[in-house]
Design an enzyme around this catalytic site. Structure first.
Site, PDB file in Angstrom:
ATOM      1  N   THR A 184       5.774   4.473  -2.428  1.00 51.46           N
ATOM      2  CA  THR A 184       5.713   3.310  -3.325  1.00 51.46           C
ATOM      3  C   THR A 184       6.366   3.607  -4.674  1.00 51.46           C
ATOM      4  O   THR A 184       6.378   4.765  -5.114  1.00 51.46           O
ATOM      5  CB  THR A 184       4.231   2.914  -3.549  1.00 51.46           C
ATOM      6  OG1 THR A 184       4.150   1.978  -4.625  1.00 51.46           O
ATOM      7  CG2 THR A 184       3.351   4.104  -3.915  1.00 51.46           C
ATOM      8  N   ASP A 185       6.847   2.565  -5.328  1.00 48.37           N
ATOM      9  CA  ASP A 185       7.408   2.744  -6.682  1.00 48.37           C
ATOM     10  C   ASP A 185       6.335   3.168  -7.682  1.00 48.37           C
ATOM     11  O   ASP A 185       6.650   3.649  -8.769  1.00 48.37           O
ATOM     12  CB  ASP A 185       8.122   1.468  -7.152  1.00 48.37           C
ATOM     13  CG  ASP A 185       7.204   0.255  -7.322  1.00 48.37           C
ATOM     14  OD1 ASP A 185       6.002   0.337  -6.972  1.00 48.37           O
ATOM     15  OD2 ASP A 185       7.687  -0.787  -7.812  1.00 48.37           O
ATOM     16  N   GLU A 186       5.051   2.991  -7.317  1.00 51.69           N
ATOM     17  CA  GLU A 186       3.980   3.346  -8.254  1.00 51.69           C
ATOM     18  C   GLU A 186       3.911   4.842  -8.521  1.00 51.69           C
ATOM     19  O   GLU A 186       3.276   5.264  -9.484  1.00 51.69           O
ATOM     20  CB  GLU A 186       2.632   2.841  -7.733  1.00 51.69           C
ATOM     21  CG  GLU A 186       2.572   1.338  -7.691  1.00 51.69           C
ATOM     22  CD  GLU A 186       1.155   0.778  -7.690  1.00 51.69           C
ATOM     23  OE1 GLU A 186       0.193   1.521  -7.941  1.00 51.69           O
ATOM     24  OE2 GLU A 186       1.021  -0.426  -7.424  1.00 51.69           O
ATOM     25  N   TYR A 228      -4.834   5.717  -6.396  1.00 57.89           N
ATOM     26  CA  TYR A 228      -3.940   5.279  -5.307  1.00 57.89           C
ATOM     27  C   TYR A 228      -2.561   5.914  -5.448  1.00 57.89           C
ATOM     28  O   TYR A 228      -2.075   6.594  -4.537  1.00 57.89           O
ATOM     29  CB  TYR A 228      -3.812   3.743  -5.293  1.00 57.89           C
ATOM     30  CG  TYR A 228      -2.619   3.261  -4.481  1.00 57.89           C
ATOM     31  CD1 TYR A 228      -2.587   3.421  -3.097  1.00 57.89           C
ATOM     32  CD2 TYR A 228      -1.497   2.670  -5.091  1.00 57.89           C
ATOM     33  CE1 TYR A 228      -1.482   3.010  -2.351  1.00 57.89           C
ATOM     34  CE2 TYR A 228      -0.402   2.257  -4.356  1.00 57.89           C
ATOM     35  CZ  TYR A 228      -0.396   2.429  -2.985  1.00 57.89           C
ATOM     36  OH  TYR A 228       0.698   2.030  -2.251  1.00 57.89           O
ATOM     37  N   LYS A 287      -0.634   8.702  -3.139  1.00 57.06           N
ATOM     38  CA  LYS A 287       0.661   8.423  -2.487  1.00 57.06           C
ATOM     39  C   LYS A 287       1.692   9.471  -2.911  1.00 57.06           C
ATOM     40  O   LYS A 287       2.516   9.893  -2.097  1.00 57.06           O
ATOM     41  CB  LYS A 287       1.162   7.014  -2.847  1.00 57.06           C
ATOM     42  CG  LYS A 287       0.379   5.876  -2.226  1.00 57.06           C
ATOM     43  CD  LYS A 287       0.478   5.805  -0.713  1.00 57.06           C
ATOM     44  CE  LYS A 287       1.840   5.399  -0.208  1.00 57.06           C
ATOM     45  NZ  LYS A 287       1.848   5.248   1.286  1.00 57.06           N
TER      46      LYS A 287
HETATM   47  P1  NAD Z   1      -2.296  -2.696   4.225  1.00 60.06           P
HETATM   48  O1  NAD Z   1      -3.458  -2.267   3.386  1.00 60.06           O
HETATM   49  O2  NAD Z   1      -2.067  -4.139   4.462  1.00 60.06           O
HETATM   50  O3  NAD Z   1      -2.395  -1.996   5.658  1.00 60.06           O
HETATM   51  C1  NAD Z   1      -2.716  -0.659   5.816  1.00 60.06           C
HETATM   52  C2  NAD Z   1      -2.956  -0.417   7.297  1.00 60.06           C
HETATM   53  O4  NAD Z   1      -3.244   0.972   7.496  1.00 60.06           O
HETATM   54  C3  NAD Z   1      -4.157  -1.198   7.859  1.00 60.06           C
HETATM   55  O5  NAD Z   1      -3.821  -1.773   9.092  1.00 60.06           O
HETATM   56  C4  NAD Z   1      -5.236  -0.129   8.039  1.00 60.06           C
HETATM   57  O6  NAD Z   1      -6.146  -0.420   9.076  1.00 60.06           O
HETATM   58  C5  NAD Z   1      -4.394   1.090   8.343  1.00 60.06           C
HETATM   59  N1  NAD Z   1      -5.065   2.348   7.997  1.00 60.06           N
HETATM   60  C6  NAD Z   1      -5.691   2.653   6.832  1.00 60.06           C
HETATM   61  N2  NAD Z   1      -6.206   3.894   6.910  1.00 60.06           N
HETATM   62  C7  NAD Z   1      -5.866   4.387   8.134  1.00 60.06           C
HETATM   63  C8  NAD Z   1      -6.090   5.620   8.788  1.00 60.06           C
HETATM   64  N3  NAD Z   1      -6.779   6.611   8.208  1.00 60.06           N
HETATM   65  N4  NAD Z   1      -5.588   5.791  10.026  1.00 60.06           N
HETATM   66  C9  NAD Z   1      -4.897   4.790  10.631  1.00 60.06           C
HETATM   67  N5  NAD Z   1      -4.670   3.593  10.071  1.00 60.06           N
HETATM   68  C10 NAD Z   1      -5.149   3.394   8.826  1.00 60.06           C
HETATM   69  O7  NAD Z   1      -1.030  -1.999   3.582  1.00 60.06           O
HETATM   70  P2  NAD Z   1       0.457  -2.541   3.304  1.00 60.06           P
HETATM   71  O8  NAD Z   1       0.450  -3.327   2.062  1.00 60.06           O
HETATM   72  O9  NAD Z   1       1.000  -3.104   4.557  1.00 60.06           O
HETATM   73  O10 NAD Z   1       1.185  -1.159   2.970  1.00 60.06           O
HETATM   74  C11 NAD Z   1       1.758  -0.364   4.007  1.00 60.06           C
HETATM   75  C12 NAD Z   1       2.372   0.882   3.402  1.00 60.06           C
HETATM   76  O11 NAD Z   1       3.360   0.515   2.449  1.00 60.06           O
HETATM   77  C13 NAD Z   1       1.387   1.762   2.638  1.00 60.06           C
HETATM   78  O12 NAD Z   1       1.714   3.099   2.866  1.00 60.06           O
HETATM   79  C14 NAD Z   1       1.608   1.386   1.184  1.00 60.06           C
HETATM   80  O13 NAD Z   1       1.260   2.476   0.324  1.00 60.06           O
HETATM   81  C15 NAD Z   1       3.088   1.113   1.192  1.00 60.06           C
HETATM   82  N6  NAD Z   1       3.568   0.170   0.172  1.00 60.06           N
HETATM   83  C16 NAD Z   1       3.025  -1.079   0.089  1.00 60.06           C
HETATM   84  C17 NAD Z   1       3.541  -1.990  -0.831  1.00 60.06           C
HETATM   85  C18 NAD Z   1       2.993  -3.393  -0.962  1.00 60.06           C
HETATM   86  O14 NAD Z   1       3.390  -4.099  -1.891  1.00 60.06           O
HETATM   87  N7  NAD Z   1       2.122  -3.846  -0.071  1.00 60.06           N
HETATM   88  C19 NAD Z   1       4.601  -1.605  -1.660  1.00 60.06           C
HETATM   89  C20 NAD Z   1       5.096  -0.292  -1.566  1.00 60.06           C
HETATM   90  C21 NAD Z   1       4.587   0.573  -0.622  1.00 60.06           C
HETATM   91  O1  DAU Z   2       4.310  -1.464  -6.507  1.00 56.93           O
HETATM   92  C1  DAU Z   2       3.984  -1.290  -5.157  1.00 56.93           C
HETATM   93  C2  DAU Z   2       2.498  -1.458  -4.992  1.00 56.93           C
HETATM   94  O2  DAU Z   2       2.220  -2.838  -5.145  1.00 56.93           O
HETATM   95  C3  DAU Z   2       1.961  -0.949  -3.663  1.00 56.93           C
HETATM   96  O3  DAU Z   2       2.183   0.430  -3.576  1.00 56.93           O
HETATM   97  C4  DAU Z   2       0.465  -1.257  -3.539  1.00 56.93           C
HETATM   98  O4  DAU Z   2      -0.012  -0.869  -2.257  1.00 56.93           O
HETATM   99  C5  DAU Z   2       0.263  -2.752  -3.705  1.00 56.93           C
HETATM  100  O5  DAU Z   2      -1.115  -3.041  -3.682  1.00 56.93           O
HETATM  101  C6  DAU Z   2       0.874  -3.223  -5.024  1.00 56.93           C
HETATM  102  O6  DAU Z   2       0.118  -2.716  -6.167  1.00 56.93           O
HETATM  103  P1  DAU Z   2      -0.237  -3.639  -7.420  1.00 56.93           P
HETATM  104  O7  DAU Z   2      -1.421  -3.099  -8.083  1.00 56.93           O
HETATM  105  O8  DAU Z   2       0.979  -3.898  -8.242  1.00 56.93           O
HETATM  106  O9  DAU Z   2      -0.580  -5.009  -6.614  1.00 56.93           O
HETATM  107  P2  DAU Z   2      -1.740  -6.092  -6.822  1.00 56.93           P
HETATM  108  O10 DAU Z   2      -1.398  -7.246  -5.949  1.00 56.93           O
HETATM  109  O11 DAU Z   2      -3.102  -5.504  -6.720  1.00 56.93           O
HETATM  110  O12 DAU Z   2      -1.522  -6.526  -8.341  1.00 56.93           O
HETATM  111  C7  DAU Z   2      -0.277  -7.046  -8.794  1.00 56.93           C
HETATM  112  C8  DAU Z   2      -0.413  -7.289 -10.291  1.00 56.93           C
HETATM  113  O13 DAU Z   2      -1.333  -8.362 -10.498  1.00 56.93           O
HETATM  114  C9  DAU Z   2      -0.987  -6.101 -11.048  1.00 56.93           C
HETATM  115  O14 DAU Z   2      -0.372  -6.033 -12.329  1.00 56.93           O
HETATM  116  C10 DAU Z   2      -2.457  -6.435 -11.195  1.00 56.93           C
HETATM  117  C11 DAU Z   2      -2.474  -7.949 -11.277  1.00 56.93           C
HETATM  118  N1  DAU Z   2      -3.657  -8.615 -10.691  1.00 56.93           N
HETATM  119  C12 DAU Z   2      -4.031  -8.287  -9.439  1.00 56.93           C
HETATM  120  C13 DAU Z   2      -5.118  -8.879  -8.848  1.00 56.93           C
HETATM  121  C14 DAU Z   2      -5.555  -8.497  -7.443  1.00 56.93           C
HETATM  122  C15 DAU Z   2      -4.330  -9.597 -11.427  1.00 56.93           C
HETATM  123  O15 DAU Z   2      -3.974  -9.905 -12.567  1.00 56.93           O
HETATM  124  N2  DAU Z   2      -5.415 -10.186 -10.840  1.00 56.93           N
HETATM  125  C16 DAU Z   2      -5.853  -9.853  -9.580  1.00 56.93           C
HETATM  126  O16 DAU Z   2      -6.887 -10.420  -9.131  1.00 56.93           O
END
Ligand code: NAD
Ligand code: DAU
Length: 338
Positions: free
Chosen positions: A124-126, A148, A152
């Site tokens: 992730t970019d985080e 988190y 990562k």
């Molecule tokens: P998500 O939370 O929607 O899904 C995660 C999945 O992993 C779920 O199906 C869960 O059951 C499974 N899981 C969790 N722990 C597990 C374990 N121990 N063994 C097997 N399965 C397990 O996540 P997402 O948003 O689809 O993210 C997927 C990947 O992309 C992650 O690695 C996340 O860090 C990365 N990522 C997400 C975002 C985003 O914006 N959503 C951005 C950048 C990177």
């Molecule tokens: O940048 C990539 C990441 O983006 C992924 O690695 C993470 O898995 C994914 O959860 C996401 O992280 P963020 O913390 O940026 O996403 P989230 O949707 O939780 O929040 C987006 C922004 O909105 C953040 O600045 C927090 C804010 N927020 C979030 C929630 C849930 C609010 O203001 N109110 C809310 O209720």
């Protein structure tokens, strides 16, 4: 490549990716290993559950035995499995260390033993932390802020060490915030869209001026497919969209699409350690031939409409959350909120 192991495929990006590759590669077999945590949802893949090319295995990536079973005969691995929600990591970080660090170790060990041909690890970019101006490049130092993003960072450093030390054919992506169908309604966009459909308030953290770069999940799937096939082993690729938005402007965009008023916006206490802005330089993946196709306006319209049209999907999740909260209240009283 004919058989692919996807981990965490029942989650948001993983399920979109499985749909994408199964459509694109008609002879590809996919094994999905997923623990089905609260974030994993078999409904995301109900349409392909009976496809003979698809196998689902319920299991934890920290369990070496089940990982060995799932990886058997697979040519490549794409690891999505992770604990992913920043707020949950602030509340209880242990699960993040288990899955996002130790789980990666278990997968790498088995991939080395099986001699997989390609391993794509989704980071992730985080991991870079916040940036006021400019864009992080893949060579910049990591400076994660939350349990988190720190987990990562640990996981991806471990993954890369398997390339350096053992020659495991590792590829790593660091992507920005994804949005689209099947995203669990705890993340900003699906939480706000579904609350607003129900005329419920939406909680904007702090001043709402944090910036995220929104990447539509279909674009992410194309990027991951490209890196998996064309990436150079040992390399890291940023994936972003240059769709930078303040959270409050994302909120206003959703309000507008749904025809709701500002009165549903509630400013609440800020997230501890809240990163102000994420932004990545995408030159390197651009050189592989990828660029995002969706701007924010197109992506958010498609996304919000998807939640409008799939009420059954998110209402089932919200009902589970409500049942749990009610049970906690009954069990422990008002002070212990779920
Ligand atoms: P998500 O939370 O929607 O899904 C995660 C999945 O992993 C779920 O199906 C869960 O059951 C499974 N899981 C969790 N722990 C597990 C374990 N121990 N063994 C097997 N399965 C397990 O996540 P997402 O948003 O689809 O993210 C997927 C990947 O992309 C992650 O690695 C996340 O860090 C990365 N990522 C997400 C975002 C985003 O914006 N959503 C951005 C950048 C990177
Ligand atoms: O940048 C990539 C990441 O983006 C992924 O690695 C993470 O898995 C994914 O959860 C996401 O992280 P963020 O913390 O940026 O996403 P989230 O949707 O939780 O929040 C987006 C922004 O909105 C953040 O600045 C927090 C804010 N927020 C979030 C929630 C849930 C609010 O203001 N109110 C809310 O209720």
């Amino acid at each position: 490549m004919t058989k692919l192991l996807v981990t965490g495929g029942a989650g948001f990006i993983g399920s979109n990716f499985i749909h994408y590759v199964m459509k694109k590669y008609p002879s590809l077999q996919v094994v999905n290993l997923d623990a089905l945590t609260y974030a994993g949802n078999p409904a995301n893949l109900a349409d392909i559950a009976d496809d003979p090319r698809y196998t689902f295995i319920k299991g934890d990536i920290c369990d070496a035995k089940i990982v060995a079973e799932a990886m058997r005969g697979c040519h490549a691995v794409v690891n999505f499995a992770a604990e992913t929600h920043v707020d949950r990591s602030i509340h209880e970080g242990g699960f993040f260390v288990d899955t996002d660090v130790r789980g990666v170790f278990v997968l790498c060990e088995e991939a080395r033993r099986c001699k997989v041909e390609r391993f794509l690890h989704i980071s992730t970019d985080e991991v870079y932390g916040s940036i006021d101006k400019g864009f992080y490049k893949e060579t910049d130092a990591l400076n994660p802020s939350s349990p988190y993003s720190s987990s990562k960072a640990g996981g991806e450093l471990l993954a890369r060490s398997y390339f350096v030390t053992y020659g495991l054919p590792m590829l790593i992506t660091r992507s920005s915030n994804n949005f689209g169908p099947y995203q669990y309604p705890e993340k900003l966009i699906p939480l706000f869209a579904t609350n607003l459909i129900e005329d419920k308030p939406v909680p904007v953290y702090g001043d709402g001026k944090q910036v995220r770069d929104w990447l539509f999940v279909e674009d992410q799937c194309e990027a991951l497919d490209l890196v998996l096939h064309e990436g150079t082993f040992g390399e890291i690729y940023n994936v972003g969209s240059h769709n930078e938005m303040y959270n409050i402007d994302v909120t206003k965009a959703i309000l507008k699409i749904l025809g709701k008023g500002d009165d549903l916006v509630t400013y609440v206490k800020d997230r501890p350690g809240h990163d102000r802005r994420y932004a990545v330089d995408i030159t390197k993946i651009g050189e592989l031939g990828w660029k995002p196709k969706h701007d924010f306006a197109a992506g958010i319209e498609k996304t919000v409409n998807w939640y409008v049209e799939h009420e059954d999907w998110w209402r089932a999740i919200k009902q589970k959350q409500a049942d749990y909260a009610a049970w906690m209240k009954k069990q422990y009283g008002e002070l212990n909120k779920a």
